[in-house]
Design a protein around this motif. Structure first.
Motif, PDB file in Angstrom:
ATOM      1  N   LYS A 170       0.819  -1.213   0.000  1.00 42.39           N
ATOM      2  CA  LYS A 170       0.000   0.000   0.000  1.00 42.39           C
ATOM      3  C   LYS A 170       0.858   1.270   0.000  1.00 42.39           C
ATOM      4  O   LYS A 170       0.384   2.336  -0.347  1.00 42.39           O
ATOM      5  CB  LYS A 170      -0.941   0.033   1.207  1.00 42.39           C
ATOM      6  CG  LYS A 170      -2.040  -1.017   1.189  1.00 42.39           C
ATOM      7  CD  LYS A 170      -3.024  -0.822   0.086  1.00 42.39           C
ATOM      8  CE  LYS A 170      -4.207  -1.735   0.147  1.00 42.39           C
ATOM      9  NZ  LYS A 170      -3.976  -3.137  -0.069  1.00 42.39           N
ATOM     10  N   PHE A 171       2.112   1.162   0.360  1.00 39.38           N
ATOM     11  CA  PHE A 171       2.995   2.331   0.394  1.00 39.38           C
ATOM     12  C   PHE A 171       3.632   2.615  -0.963  1.00 39.38           C
ATOM     13  O   PHE A 171       4.419   3.548  -1.086  1.00 39.38           O
ATOM     14  CB  PHE A 171       4.072   2.143   1.470  1.00 39.38           C
ATOM     15  CG  PHE A 171       3.487   2.161   2.866  1.00 39.38           C
ATOM     16  CD1 PHE A 171       3.302   3.354   3.537  1.00 39.38           C
ATOM     17  CD2 PHE A 171       3.095   0.985   3.479  1.00 39.38           C
ATOM     18  CE1 PHE A 171       2.746   3.380   4.806  1.00 39.38           C
ATOM     19  CE2 PHE A 171       2.529   0.990   4.749  1.00 39.38           C
ATOM     20  CZ  PHE A 171       2.358   2.188   5.410  1.00 39.38           C
TER      21      PHE A 171
ATOM     22  N   ALA B 283      -1.336   2.123  -4.611  1.00 42.42           N
ATOM     23  CA  ALA B 283      -2.233   3.237  -4.269  1.00 42.42           C
ATOM     24  C   ALA B 283      -3.182   3.517  -5.427  1.00 42.42           C
ATOM     25  O   ALA B 283      -4.391   3.702  -5.226  1.00 42.42           O
ATOM     26  CB  ALA B 283      -1.426   4.485  -3.920  1.00 42.42           C
TER      27      ALA B 283
ATOM     28  N   GLN C 110      -2.154   8.610  -2.397  1.00 46.74           N
ATOM     29  CA  GLN C 110      -1.092   7.913  -1.663  1.00 46.74           C
ATOM     30  C   GLN C 110      -1.329   7.942  -0.155  1.00 46.74           C
ATOM     31  O   GLN C 110      -1.114   6.942   0.535  1.00 46.74           O
ATOM     32  CB  GLN C 110       0.280   8.506  -1.987  1.00 46.74           C
ATOM     33  CG  GLN C 110       1.438   7.684  -1.420  1.00 46.74           C
ATOM     34  CD  GLN C 110       1.473   6.270  -1.980  1.00 46.74           C
ATOM     35  OE1 GLN C 110       1.612   6.086  -3.184  1.00 46.74           O
ATOM     36  NE2 GLN C 110       1.336   5.264  -1.122  1.00 46.74           N
ATOM     37  N   GLN C 111      -1.815   9.045   0.375  1.00 50.40           N
ATOM     38  CA  GLN C 111      -2.075   9.140   1.815  1.00 50.40           C
ATOM     39  C   GLN C 111      -3.163   8.159   2.244  1.00 50.40           C
ATOM     40  O   GLN C 111      -3.041   7.507   3.288  1.00 50.40           O
ATOM     41  CB  GLN C 111      -2.467  10.560   2.202  1.00 50.40           C
ATOM     42  CG  GLN C 111      -1.313  11.535   2.141  1.00 50.40           C
ATOM     43  CD  GLN C 111      -1.771  12.984   2.268  1.00 50.40           C
ATOM     44  OE1 GLN C 111      -2.890  13.336   1.905  1.00 50.40           O
ATOM     45  NE2 GLN C 111      -0.890  13.823   2.788  1.00 50.40           N
TER      46      GLN C 111
ATOM     47  N   SER D 274      -3.961   5.360   0.702  1.00 55.63           N
ATOM     48  CA  SER D 274      -3.371   4.034   0.593  1.00 55.63           C
ATOM     49  C   SER D 274      -2.443   3.754   1.772  1.00 55.63           C
ATOM     50  O   SER D 274      -2.453   2.651   2.336  1.00 55.63           O
ATOM     51  CB  SER D 274      -2.615   3.916  -0.728  1.00 55.63           C
ATOM     52  OG  SER D 274      -2.174   2.594  -0.934  1.00 55.63           O
ATOM     53  N   ASN D 275      -1.649   4.738   2.172  1.00 52.21           N
ATOM     54  CA  ASN D 275      -0.768   4.585   3.328  1.00 52.21           C
ATOM     55  C   ASN D 275      -1.567   4.282   4.591  1.00 52.21           C
ATOM     56  O   ASN D 275      -1.188   3.418   5.389  1.00 52.21           O
ATOM     57  CB  ASN D 275       0.069   5.843   3.552  1.00 52.21           C
ATOM     58  CG  ASN D 275       1.113   6.069   2.480  1.00 52.21           C
ATOM     59  OD1 ASN D 275       1.359   5.224   1.620  1.00 52.21           O
ATOM     60  ND2 ASN D 275       1.721   7.240   2.520  1.00 52.21           N
TER      61      ASN D 275
END
Length: 144
Positions: A26-27, A32, A55-56, A58-59
């Motif tokens: 996920k990173f 993402a 991306q955030q 997903s993180n």
């Protein structure tokens, strides 16, 4: 060899491996972007893109998956951690299973039969495993 305990351990360890693996992925920008069509159409998760980037979001999902995996590891040694990990796992796998109903175009036809993205369907088995974790540790709590 106790088949029931061995099967339980294999199921939980397999779930841990998958959660660690996909949690780490996920990173990456590729993962993402890959989860965006599922998350953005989810009535449970779509709002996240209003406060965070692709991306955030997903993180955040990855952190949630990694924490759940760590708690499932701890479940072999600590009943409370097992219960928390089990409940977080239920949240993860029930949420991803809703993607079957909320993601446009997820159902396709193959040789006249309906098929979907199989990564979502596998979560039925993982849901069963985390429910077993809860059941195992709640039973221990009731016996104490």
């Amino acid at each position: 060899m106790n088949i029931k305990k061995t099967g339980y351990a294999i199921g939980v360890i397999g779930t841990i491996i998958v959660l660690l693996w996909i949690g780490i992925l996920k990173f990456t920008p590729t993962e993402a972007a890959a989860i965006k069509p599922y998350v953005e159409h989810s009535f449970l998760m779509g709002w996240m893109y209003q406060i965070g980037s692709v991306q955030q979001v997903s993180n955040f999902v990855g952190i949630f998956e990694l924490i759940t995996a760590i708690l499932l590891i701890a479940s072999f040694f600590n009943r409370r951690m097992g219960l928390i990990g089990g409940y977080l796992g239920v949240l993860i796998f029930l949420t991803t299973l809703t993607f079957i109903f909320t993601t446009p175009g997820i159902w396709k036809e193959m040789d006249g039969l309906p098929v979907t993205d199989f990564f979502v369907v596998k979560d039925i088995a993982f849901l069963a495993i985390v429910l077993q974790v809860i059941g195992m540790h709640r039973k221990d709590a009731d016996a104490a």
